[in-house]
Design an enzyme around this catalytic site. Structure first.
Site, PDB file in Angstrom:
ATOM      1  N   ASP A 185       0.844  -1.203   0.000  1.00 18.58           N
ATOM      2  CA  ASP A 185       0.000   0.000   0.000  1.00 18.58           C
ATOM      3  C   ASP A 185       0.881   1.256   0.000  1.00 18.58           C
ATOM      4  O   ASP A 185       0.604   2.229  -0.708  1.00 18.58           O
ATOM      5  CB  ASP A 185      -0.898   0.010   1.247  1.00 18.58           C
ATOM      6  CG  ASP A 185      -1.609  -1.317   1.432  1.00 18.58           C
ATOM      7  OD1 ASP A 185      -2.494  -1.621   0.632  1.00 18.58           O
ATOM      8  OD2 ASP A 185      -1.242  -2.072   2.359  1.00 18.58           O
ATOM      9  N   HIS A 213      -4.587  -3.208   6.433  1.00 15.99           N
ATOM     10  CA  HIS A 213      -4.414  -3.496   4.998  1.00 15.99           C
ATOM     11  C   HIS A 213      -5.782  -3.890   4.454  1.00 15.99           C
ATOM     12  O   HIS A 213      -6.103  -5.064   4.308  1.00 15.99           O
ATOM     13  CB  HIS A 213      -3.387  -4.623   4.808  1.00 15.99           C
ATOM     14  CG  HIS A 213      -3.287  -5.065   3.363  1.00 15.99           C
ATOM     15  ND1 HIS A 213      -2.879  -4.232   2.355  1.00 15.99           N
ATOM     16  CD2 HIS A 213      -3.559  -6.259   2.779  1.00 15.99           C
ATOM     17  CE1 HIS A 213      -2.902  -4.884   1.208  1.00 15.99           C
ATOM     18  NE2 HIS A 213      -3.318  -6.119   1.432  1.00 15.99           N
TER      19      HIS A 213
END
Ligand code: NAD
Ligand code: LMR
Length: 350
Positions: A185, A213
């Site tokens: 990410d 996440h």
């Protein structure tokens, strides 16, 4: 009787020959790297890079300890043949097994990749039921078998809560040994911000992924600099709120929609970067890691939450005292609440 540890055991011959080269070239002692889900797609991109020294350095021999479920051992044998066929100078041995206690024996680094991936239309937390038990069993095996200084990275989704499960099932190891991957990410956010500002990703510094996440994660540019200029001066808040944040949050789903499979090479790349920085240091740069919260930024202690960290001396520390505005606080709390809910959903495994 588990199959495994056949064919490509760390043969004494291989270890001896690495030892001879070590003396000649001042290489280090081999370390044991366990990778689970070793026949899967992420591992197919990951193992060759570990073997090439991209994770732990070109002077660090490795013994690869590869774990799979029994039906996947034949496929794993094929991957192992390919690793052998690369004749990597740093590979001091390869073990393949379906027995977690064997796979985690003496492990210095564990990359927990083996888990079911999501399909189109699913959220990562929909995998919790299918995957959670894998991580309680593996946490317990790591507790029994791994080196006391082991570094564990959980990749399998939902990564933060699986990491919490693994850590809680390893009561003899400090929770700081267990981390979850939000580096993918982080890298996605860096790449998107670089593209939007017409810069190269290498000049983007100070990106932060806060939280889970998942689709509630908060990619935060408030502490980010691009070529030393504050990122918030280079992009509109409207772009950040309406495009940047949702696109980072939904990037995994976009890849699944396009490929029909979840990200693999970019996930392997992020796993390499996470472990490399943890082992060798992040050179003063902020990186994002899911770690056991210590109360920093008011986030509930004990949740595995992604924070800005700096890695040094084989460890990491959460960067302190960053100013948090109301917008950021609301985003950080939303993702914290989701992690609380995930934890409560698997309370029986903790
Ligand atoms: P995959 O299905 O290609 O491979 C998973 C492998 O794990 C399979 O070979 C399977 O046999 C194995 N496995 C299943 N249960 C196991 C167990 N108990 N022990 C050992 N091995 C086991 O999946 P993939 O694409 O490699 O993805 C793996 C996981 O990583 C998924 O959960 C996926 O959602 C996750 N992922 C996380 C991130 C992240 O950023 N954190 C990024 C990409 C993918
Ligand atoms: C990703 O972020 O690409 C992975 O977590 C896979 C997924 O399910 O999105």
């Amino acid at each position: 009787m588990p199959k495994g540890i056949e064919g490509s055991n760390p043969s004494l011959t291989a270890i001896n020959s690495v030892n001879q080269r070590k003396q000649a070239t001042h290489m280090k002692e081999p370390v044991r790297v366990t990778v689970t889900g070793a026949a899967g797609q992420i591992s197919y991109a990951l193992l060759f890079r570990i073997a090439a020294g991209e994770m732990l350095g070109k002077d660090q021999p490795v013994i690869l300890q590869l774990l799979e479920i029994t039906p996947a051992l034949d496929a794993l044998a094929g991957t192992v043949m390919e690793i052998e066929d690369c004749a990597f100078p740093l590979v001091a041995g390869i073990e393949q097994t379906d027995d977690p206690d064997t796979a985690f024996g003496g492990a210095d680094y564990c990359l927990l990749v083996g888990a079911r991936p999501r399909g189109p239309g699913m959220e990562r937390k929909d995998l919790l039921k299918a995957n959670a038990k894998i991580f309680s069993a593996q946490g317990a095996a790591i507790d029994r078998q791994a080196s006391r200084g082991v570094k564990v990275l959980v990749v399998g989704n939902p990564a933060n809560t699986n990491c919490l499960i693994a850590s809680r099932n390893a009561p003899n190891l400090d929770p700081s040994r267990f981390t979850a991957m939000t580096r993918l990410d982080h890298n996605r956010a860096v790449a998107m911000l670089a593209a939007q500002t017409g810069s190269h990703s290498t000049v983007v510094d100070g990106m932060i992924i806060w939280g889970n996440h998942s689709a509630t994660q908060y990619p935060d540019i408030h502490h980010c600099r691009i070529d030393s200029r504050p990122a918030v001066e280079l992009v509109e808040h409207e772009w950040v709120e309406r495009r940047f944040i949702p696109e980072v949050q939904q990037r995994g789903a976009a890849i699944i929609k396009a490929r029909g499979l979840s990200s693999a090479a970019s996930a392997a790349n992020a796993a390499i970067a996470h472990m490399r920085d943890w082992a060798l240091g992040s050179a003063g740069r902020i990186v994002s890691m899911g770690v056991c919260g210590d109360g920093s930024y008011g986030i509930e202690k004990g949740l595995v939450y992604s924070f800005p960290v700096i890695c040094e001396n084989g460890g990491y520390r959460i960067v302190q005292d960053l100013a948090i505005n109301d917008f950021s606080r609301a985003m950080m709390t939303a993702t914290e609440n989701e992690l609380r809910q995930e934890r409560d959903d698997i309370a029986d495994l903790l």
